[in-house]
Design a protein around this motif. Structure first.
Motif, PDB file in Angstrom:
ATOM      1  N   ASN A   1      34.783  46.482  36.986  1.00  0.00           N
ATOM      2  CA  ASN A   1      35.609  47.626  37.351  1.00  0.00           C
ATOM      3  C   ASN A   1      36.751  47.156  38.223  1.00  0.00           C
ATOM      4  OD1 ASN A   1      36.684  50.085  38.018  1.00  0.00           O
ATOM      5  ND2 ASN A   1      35.093  50.590  39.535  1.00  0.00           N
ATOM      6  N   VAL A   2      37.939  47.033  37.695  1.00  0.00           N
ATOM      7  CA  VAL A   2      39.088  46.570  38.447  1.00  0.00           C
ATOM      8  C   VAL A   2      40.009  47.750  38.683  1.00  0.00           C
ATOM      9  CG1 VAL A   2      41.016  44.989  38.539  1.00  0.00           C
ATOM     10  CG2 VAL A   2      38.910  44.305  37.403  1.00  0.00           C
ATOM     11  N   GLY A   3      40.099  48.169  39.924  1.00  0.00           N
ATOM     12  CA  GLY A   3      40.955  49.297  40.258  1.00  0.00           C
ATOM     13  C   GLY A   3      41.809  48.946  41.448  1.00  0.00           C
ATOM     14  N   PRO A   4      42.282  49.935  42.190  1.00  0.00           N
ATOM     15  CA  PRO A   4      43.089  49.664  43.380  1.00  0.00           C
ATOM     16  C   PRO A   4      42.288  48.854  44.395  1.00  0.00           C
ATOM     17  CG  PRO A   4      43.276  51.963  42.713  1.00  0.00           C
ATOM     18  CD  PRO A   4      42.175  51.367  41.893  1.00  0.00           C
ATOM     19  N   GLY A   5      42.969  47.988  45.133  1.00  0.00           N
ATOM     20  CA  GLY A   5      42.303  47.145  46.107  1.00  0.00           C
ATOM     21  C   GLY A   5      41.568  46.019  45.427  1.00  0.00           C
ATOM     22  N   LEU A   6      40.525  45.505  46.091  1.00  0.00           N
ATOM     23  CA  LEU A   6      39.759  44.416  45.500  1.00  0.00           C
ATOM     24  C   LEU A   6      38.889  44.938  44.360  1.00  0.00           C
ATOM     25  CD1 LEU A   6      38.578  42.494  48.688  1.00  0.00           C
ATOM     26  CD2 LEU A   6      40.396  41.852  47.100  1.00  0.00           C
ATOM     27  N   PRO A   7      38.649  44.121  43.340  1.00  0.00           N
ATOM     28  CA  PRO A   7      37.806  44.564  42.228  1.00  0.00           C
ATOM     29  C   PRO A   7      36.360  44.709  42.670  1.00  0.00           C
ATOM     30  CG  PRO A   7      38.293  42.228  42.033  1.00  0.00           C
ATOM     31  CD  PRO A   7      39.141  42.748  43.150  1.00  0.00           C
ATOM     32  N   THR A   8      35.642  45.588  41.981  1.00  0.00           N
ATOM     33  CA  THR A   8      34.226  45.749  42.267  1.00  0.00           C
ATOM     34  C   THR A   8      33.495  44.456  41.936  1.00  0.00           C
ATOM     35  OG1 THR A   8      34.316  48.104  41.782  1.00  0.00           O
ATOM     36  CG2 THR A   8      32.147  47.053  41.668  1.00  0.00           C
ATOM     37  N   ASP A   9      32.665  44.014  42.864  1.00  0.00           N
ATOM     38  CA  ASP A   9      31.943  42.760  42.670  1.00  0.00           C
ATOM     39  C   ASP A   9      30.626  42.869  43.419  1.00  0.00           C
ATOM     40  OD1 ASP A   9      31.015  40.232  42.329  1.00  0.00           O
ATOM     41  OD2 ASP A   9      32.837  39.221  42.985  1.00  0.00           O
ATOM     42  N   THR A  10      29.566  43.151  42.699  1.00  0.00           N
ATOM     43  CA  THR A  10      28.272  43.362  43.345  1.00  0.00           C
ATOM     44  C   THR A  10      27.445  42.092  43.435  1.00  0.00           C
ATOM     45  OG1 THR A  10      27.293  43.974  41.221  1.00  0.00           O
ATOM     46  CG2 THR A  10      28.188  45.766  42.585  1.00  0.00           C
ATOM     47  N   ASP A  11      27.957  40.998  42.894  1.00  0.00           N
ATOM     48  CA  ASP A  11      27.194  39.751  42.860  1.00  0.00           C
ATOM     49  C   ASP A  11      27.603  38.757  43.936  1.00  0.00           C
ATOM     50  OD1 ASP A  11      25.826  40.662  40.601  1.00  0.00           O
ATOM     51  OD2 ASP A  11      27.380  39.887  39.255  1.00  0.00           O
ATOM     52  N   ARG A  12      28.717  38.998  44.590  1.00  0.00           N
ATOM     53  CA  ARG A  12      29.231  38.031  45.562  1.00  0.00           C
ATOM     54  C   ARG A  12      29.436  38.682  46.928  1.00  0.00           C
ATOM     55  NH1 ARG A  12      31.372  37.139  40.718  1.00  0.00           N
ATOM     56  NH2 ARG A  12      31.385  35.033  39.860  1.00  0.00           N
ATOM     57  N   HIS A  13      29.378  37.848  47.934  1.00  0.00           N
ATOM     58  CA  HIS A  13      29.657  38.305  49.292  1.00  0.00           C
ATOM     59  C   HIS A  13      31.158  38.264  49.520  1.00  0.00           C
ATOM     60  CE1 HIS A  13      25.417  38.151  50.224  1.00  0.00           C
ATOM     61  NE2 HIS A  13      25.371  36.907  49.765  1.00  0.00           N
ATOM     62  N   ARG A  14      31.696  39.331  50.034  1.00  0.00           N
ATOM     63  CA  ARG A  14      33.115  39.374  50.363  1.00  0.00           C
ATOM     64  C   ARG A  14      33.313  38.885  51.795  1.00  0.00           C
ATOM     65  NH1 ARG A  14      34.851  45.245  47.793  1.00  0.00           N
ATOM     66  NH2 ARG A  14      34.721  44.594  45.604  1.00  0.00           N
ATOM     67  N   VAL A  15      34.066  37.828  51.924  1.00  0.00           N
ATOM     68  CA  VAL A  15      34.331  37.209  53.221  1.00  0.00           C
ATOM     69  C   VAL A  15      35.838  37.105  53.398  1.00  0.00           C
ATOM     70  CG1 VAL A  15      34.050  35.110  54.614  1.00  0.00           C
ATOM     71  CG2 VAL A  15      32.175  35.901  53.139  1.00  0.00           C
ATOM     72  N   ALA A  16      36.329  37.529  54.544  1.00  0.00           N
ATOM     73  CA  ALA A  16      37.761  37.486  54.840  1.00  0.00           C
ATOM     74  C   ALA A  16      38.097  36.239  55.644  1.00  0.00           C
ATOM     75  CB  ALA A  16      38.184  38.727  55.621  1.00  0.00           C
ATOM     76  N   LEU A  17      39.200  35.612  55.305  1.00  0.00           N
ATOM     77  CA  LEU A  17      39.737  34.491  56.083  1.00  0.00           C
ATOM     78  C   LEU A  17      41.029  34.955  56.731  1.00  0.00           C
ATOM     79  CD1 LEU A  17      39.761  31.474  56.920  1.00  0.00           C
ATOM     80  CD2 LEU A  17      41.066  31.031  54.826  1.00  0.00           C
ATOM     81  N   LEU A  18      41.059  34.996  58.060  1.00  0.00           N
ATOM     82  CA  LEU A  18      42.236  35.439  58.794  1.00  0.00           C
ATOM     83  C   LEU A  18      42.880  34.231  59.462  1.00  0.00           C
ATOM     84  CD1 LEU A  18      40.860  38.179  58.285  1.00  0.00           C
ATOM     85  CD2 LEU A  18      41.542  38.872  60.599  1.00  0.00           C
ATOM     86  N   VAL A  19      44.013  33.786  58.913  1.00  0.00           N
ATOM     87  CA  VAL A  19      44.753  32.656  59.464  1.00  0.00           C
ATOM     88  C   VAL A  19      46.243  32.911  59.305  1.00  0.00           C
ATOM     89  CG1 VAL A  19      42.981  30.882  59.073  1.00  0.00           C
ATOM     90  CG2 VAL A  19      44.588  31.449  57.240  1.00  0.00           C
ATOM     91  N   PRO A  20      47.081  32.240  60.108  1.00  0.00           N
ATOM     92  CA  PRO A  20      48.537  32.380  59.917  1.00  0.00           C
ATOM     93  C   PRO A  20      48.997  31.626  58.678  1.00  0.00           C
ATOM     94  CG  PRO A  20      48.066  30.789  61.660  1.00  0.00           C
ATOM     95  CD  PRO A  20      46.744  31.392  61.269  1.00  0.00           C
TER      96      PRO A  20
END
Length: 394
Positions: free
Chosen positions: A54-73
């Motif tokens: 399911n690919v819609g607005p924002g990130l695509p639906t992904d129930t199999d993976r962990h979503r991890v954010a990387l915040l760097v300049p």
């Protein structure tokens, strides 16, 4: 798979393919205390994406993976450092062949708070970064409200705690290690040169505590503004302060080279340094610096990582890139027993046996500060020689 937030909609179909091709299984036994840099065979050729994503607005639906954010300049004055960290996280994903973790990169140079809000809105359950302590302060309350732990690359212990963990190299630990080693070798009377900076203030506090804990005598601490004249004056005052066995210079290798001849003008002294000297190859070229000791993380595995990085990206990484690599290794280890879509099990970061990675073994204390196993090296004409290895286990 690593991506940048602005690309997530336009690249969604391609991203689905790339995510499927990162690997087939997490490496067993990952992050053991004697962990070596995994060999990389490069990214696998992605299979065709299965129907039903399911690919819609924002990130695509992904129930199999962990979503991890990387915040760097990724833009601005610190963009090169941030990019090196981001590249290292990509290397760690590829090397670990994990299919459980997806990393999305957010540019803190555009506003750390805004990056954190977007990361939380996108459903990320763990934040890696940010790099700067002021950015950590801006990100922390947003992440805390969403129950998203922050695994920062800062070395500022004042921002740790209450859901924020810092992986940076805390200067106080290096000071404690080298003072304890000097005391074990018979040095009793200690002095120090420290700049009038936040780093200098923290090094001073650590030095006082370390000398007392080691049973030594603190003779004098001289501080200075960041100018050649002030540095020379402080070094001269220390040289005339009385009998001193060992002198800590909590500053860069370049300033140590300027200060040491003056410090030694009052008699021979054992020179001590901090982790700031670890990447300064010029130290061995100065005769006055030879025989100096400093404590830092081991560079053995980092050398392997740097070589692989140069092969992949065509240039040398920044030293802090190892923090990005190790943060992914840590995440992969915990992800083995972490159900996708649920909150990150932050309590596992406090494991007593800690973790291992490019920079050796480390563990987080109850304040969220990474305690690292450090080695002591000696400056020689041909470079640095390890004279007291870092422990291999806690």
């Amino acid at each position: 798979m690593a991506e940048t937030a602005p690309q997530r909609q336009e690249n969604a179909p391609l991203r689905r393919q790339l995510l499927r091709g990162l690997g087939v299984m997490a490496m067993a036994g990952f992050l053991a205390a004697c962990q070596v840099v995994p060999k990389s065979s490069g990214p696998a050729t992605p299979p065709p994406p299965p129907a039903g994503d399911n690919v819609g607005p924002g990130l695509p639906t992904d129930t199999d993976r962990h979503r991890v954010a990387l915040l760097v300049p990724e833009s601005g004055t610190n963009a090169d450092v941030g990019t090196a960290i981001a590249n290292a996280t990509t290397m760690a994903l590829l090397d670990s062949r994990t299919e459980k973790v997806r990393i999305t990169t957010y540019d803190t140079a555009l506003g750390a708070a805004a990056a954190a809000r977007q990361a939380v809105a996108d459903g990320n359950k763990l934040i890696l970064g940010p790099l700067l302590s002021e950015d950590v302060a801006a990100v922390a309350p947003i992440a805390r409200a969403a129950k998203v732990p922050v695994l920062s690359f800062s070395n500022d212990s004042s921002v740790a705690g209450n859901g924020v963990f810092i992986m940076g190299f805390v200067p106080g630990q290096s000071v404690e290690r080298v003072v304890a080693y000097a005391r074990s070798k018979g040095h009793q009377r200690f002095g120090a040169l420290v700049p009038k900076t936040v780093y200098g203030e923290r090094s001073t506090a650590a030095f006082r505590a370390a000398v007392a804990a080691a049973g030594g005598t603190l003779v004098s601490i001289e501080s200075y503004d960041r100018s050649a004249t002030a540095l020379t004056g402080a070094a001269r005052r220390l040289a005339n302060a009385g009998a001193i066995d060992a002198v800590l210079i909590a500053d860069s290798g370049g300033n140590a080279i300027r200060a040491v001849p003056v410090v030694k003008s009052g008699g021979s002294k054992q020179i001590l340094g901090t982790e700031l000297w670890n990447t300064d190859a010029a130290l061995g070229g100065n005769a006055a610096m030879r025989g100096a000791w400093f404590a830092s993380v081991s560079d053995g595995l980092y050398g392997q990582l740097a070589a692989k990085y140069r092969t992949r990206y065509g240039k040398a990484p920044y030293r802090l890139a190892s923090l990005g690599y190790d943060s992914v290794l840590l995440t992969v280890r915990i992800a083995r027993d972490w159900k996708p879509g649920t909150n990150f099990p932050a309590s596992r970061l406090l494991a007593a046996d800690g973790f291992g990675g490019i920079d050796g073994i480390f563990r987080f204390n109850n304040r969220g500060i990474a305690e690292r196993a450090l080695e002591v090296s000696e400056v020689g004409a041909g470079g640095f020689r390890v004279i007291d290895p870092a422990p291999a286990k806690w």
